[in-house]
Design an enzyme around this catalytic site. Structure first.
Site, PDB file in Angstrom:
ATOM      1  N   GLU A 142       0.793  -1.243   0.000  1.00  0.00           N
ATOM      2  CA  GLU A 142       0.000   0.000   0.000  1.00  0.00           C
ATOM      3  C   GLU A 142       0.822   1.289   0.000  1.00  0.00           C
ATOM      4  OE1 GLU A 142      -2.603  -0.542   3.369  1.00  0.00           O
ATOM      5  OE2 GLU A 142      -3.700  -2.149   2.383  1.00  0.00           O
ATOM      6  N   GLU A 173      -5.999 -10.919  -1.235  1.00  0.00           N
ATOM      7  CA  GLU A 173      -6.861 -10.682  -0.056  1.00  0.00           C
ATOM      8  C   GLU A 173      -8.330 -10.667  -0.465  1.00  0.00           C
ATOM      9  OE1 GLU A 173      -5.535  -7.363   2.360  1.00  0.00           O
ATOM     10  OE2 GLU A 173      -3.432  -7.740   1.861  1.00  0.00           O
TER      11      GLU A 173
HETATM   12  C1  GLA Z   1      -5.023  -4.703   4.340  1.00  0.00           C
HETATM   13  C2  GLA Z   1      -3.739  -5.425   4.703  1.00  0.00           C
HETATM   14  C3  GLA Z   1      -4.029  -6.708   5.406  1.00  0.00           C
HETATM   15  C4  GLA Z   1      -5.113  -6.566   6.435  1.00  0.00           C
HETATM   16  C5  GLA Z   1      -6.326  -6.013   5.822  1.00  0.00           C
HETATM   17  C6  GLA Z   1      -7.404  -6.007   6.866  1.00  0.00           C
HETATM   18  O1  GLA Z   1      -5.615  -5.171   3.227  1.00  0.00           O
HETATM   19  O2  GLA Z   1      -2.903  -5.680   3.620  1.00  0.00           O
HETATM   20  O3  GLA Z   1      -2.878  -7.142   6.043  1.00  0.00           O
HETATM   21  O4  GLA Z   1      -4.683  -5.750   7.494  1.00  0.00           O
HETATM   22  O5  GLA Z   1      -5.996  -4.732   5.354  1.00  0.00           O
HETATM   23  O6  GLA Z   1      -7.514  -7.232   7.540  1.00  0.00           O
END
Ligand code: GLA
Length: 339
Positions: free
Chosen positions: A150, A255
């Site tokens: 990020e 994710e």
């Molecule tokens: C982001 C992070 C993850 C996690 C999510 C929420 O996407 O990359 O590690 O913290 O937020 O669970």
């Protein structure tokens, strides 16, 4: 048929696991049955590895080479080893879940921020320590790392403390260090959310992936893919996936979940149909060689434990399993993409 078997000709299938899952035999059985990769939801982030007490008690000794403690990761690494399941490492460098004191002179947040040289050296040593630990104690378990998470926000590099002190160099140093210390074959990823937004996609490609690739420092793009029922648009998502794929890098969906606060049968049916459309995109991209997707990881295992319920402040039903690990319609719809 288990997810990992159904998709074995295409990509690995995984889930993010938390400390709750590690204590729940039913959850662990589900992992053993359905998945061939997993990610620690939290326990390998800098806030768990950086040893607050040791660093603050003796900043003179540790000021360039931070003291670390890996206890939080051991149960996951052991589970992976015992069961022959591969792991993604998440995450070496992130603005979030990194202790504030880490950025300060003498690890004292009442004082001044450390200078750039100090922070880049701390980063290099931190990455060295982490990779050394997992590769010595658990060789071959972690096959990919999110090296930086990020770094892009609001049309530019995120104005994080990392950026404030080091500018973009923190990102390049993180990848240089990761490449230097990673065992051969371990893949290095840049990971981010909302990666289908056109401005964000273009910045990631032009400012991060291309410069890193030219120097041989990156192997893959991580599209987090925290989806909503009406966002992102499928066409935009597919286009972004193909643009990342066209760089000749691997792509991993890192994710995956789909926020949905309505548990009615009809709404869960819509969730299932939308999941199927995303999986159709993944399978087609792999078949047509428009993106070399190597893993698709769901963010959590069962609805009852999703992070989204906290994050969105409403109960969410975003996954393929619920209750006692029972499959939802979405599970069967996802499997249909390879029938
Ligand atoms: C982001 C992070 C993850 C996690 C999510 C929420 O996407 O990359 O590690 O913290 O937020 O669970």
């Amino acid at each position: 048929m288990a997810l990992k078997t159904a998709f074995q000709d295409y990509f690995k299938i995984g889930a993010a696991l938390s400390g709750w899952d590690m204590k729940d035999e039913k959850h662990l059985d589900l992992v053993r049955r359905e998945y061939n990769t997993f990610t620690c939801e939290n326990d390998m982030k800098p806030m768990f590895f950086l040893d607050t007490e040791k660093n603050q008690a003796d900043p003179e000794t540790y000021k360039l080479n931070p003291a670390v403690c890996f206890d939080s990761a051991i149960p996951y690494l052991e589970f992976a080893k015992e069961n022959g399941i591969a792991m993604r490492g998440h995450t070496l460098t992130w603005h979030n879940q990194t202790p504030k004191w880490f950025y300060y002179e003498n690890y004292n947040e009442e004082g001044e921020l450390a200078d750039k040289q100090t922070m880049l050296t701390r980063l290099d040593n931190y990455i060295h320590s982490v990779l050394d630990f997992v590769q010595t104690r658990y060789p071959g378990i972690i096959y990919a790392w999110d090296v930086v998470n990020e770094a892009i926000d609001e049309g530019d590099f995120r104005k994080s403390t990392w950026y404030q002190i080091c500018g973009k160099d923190f990102l390049f140093r993180a990848f240089e260090s990761a490449r230097k210390y990673a065992a051969p074959g371990v893949k290095l990823f840049y990971n981010d959310y909302e990666t289908a937004l056109d401005w964000k996609r273009d910045l990631i490609i032009n400012e991060i992936l291309i410069p890193l690739k030219e120097r041989g420092l990156v192997d893959g793009m991580g599209m987090q893919s925290h989806l909503l029922m009406d966002h992102p648009d499928l066409g935009e998502y597919k286009k972004a996936l193909e643009m990342y794929g066209a760089l000749g890098l691997e792509v991993q969906i890192t994710e995956l979940d789909m926020h949905n606060a309505d548990p009615s049968e009809e709404s869960m049916h819509q969730l299932a149909l939308r999941y199927k459309e995303f999986f159709r995109i993944y399978v087609d991209a792999k078949k047509n060689k428009t993106a070399n997707i190597t893993a698709v990881t769901f963010w959590n295992l069962v609805d009852e434990f999703t992070w989204l319920t906290f994050f969105r402040k409403e109960t969410s039903y975003p996954l393929l399993f619920h209750k006692d690990c029972e499959p939802k319609e979405a599970y069967f719809k996802v499997l249909e993409t390879v029938e």
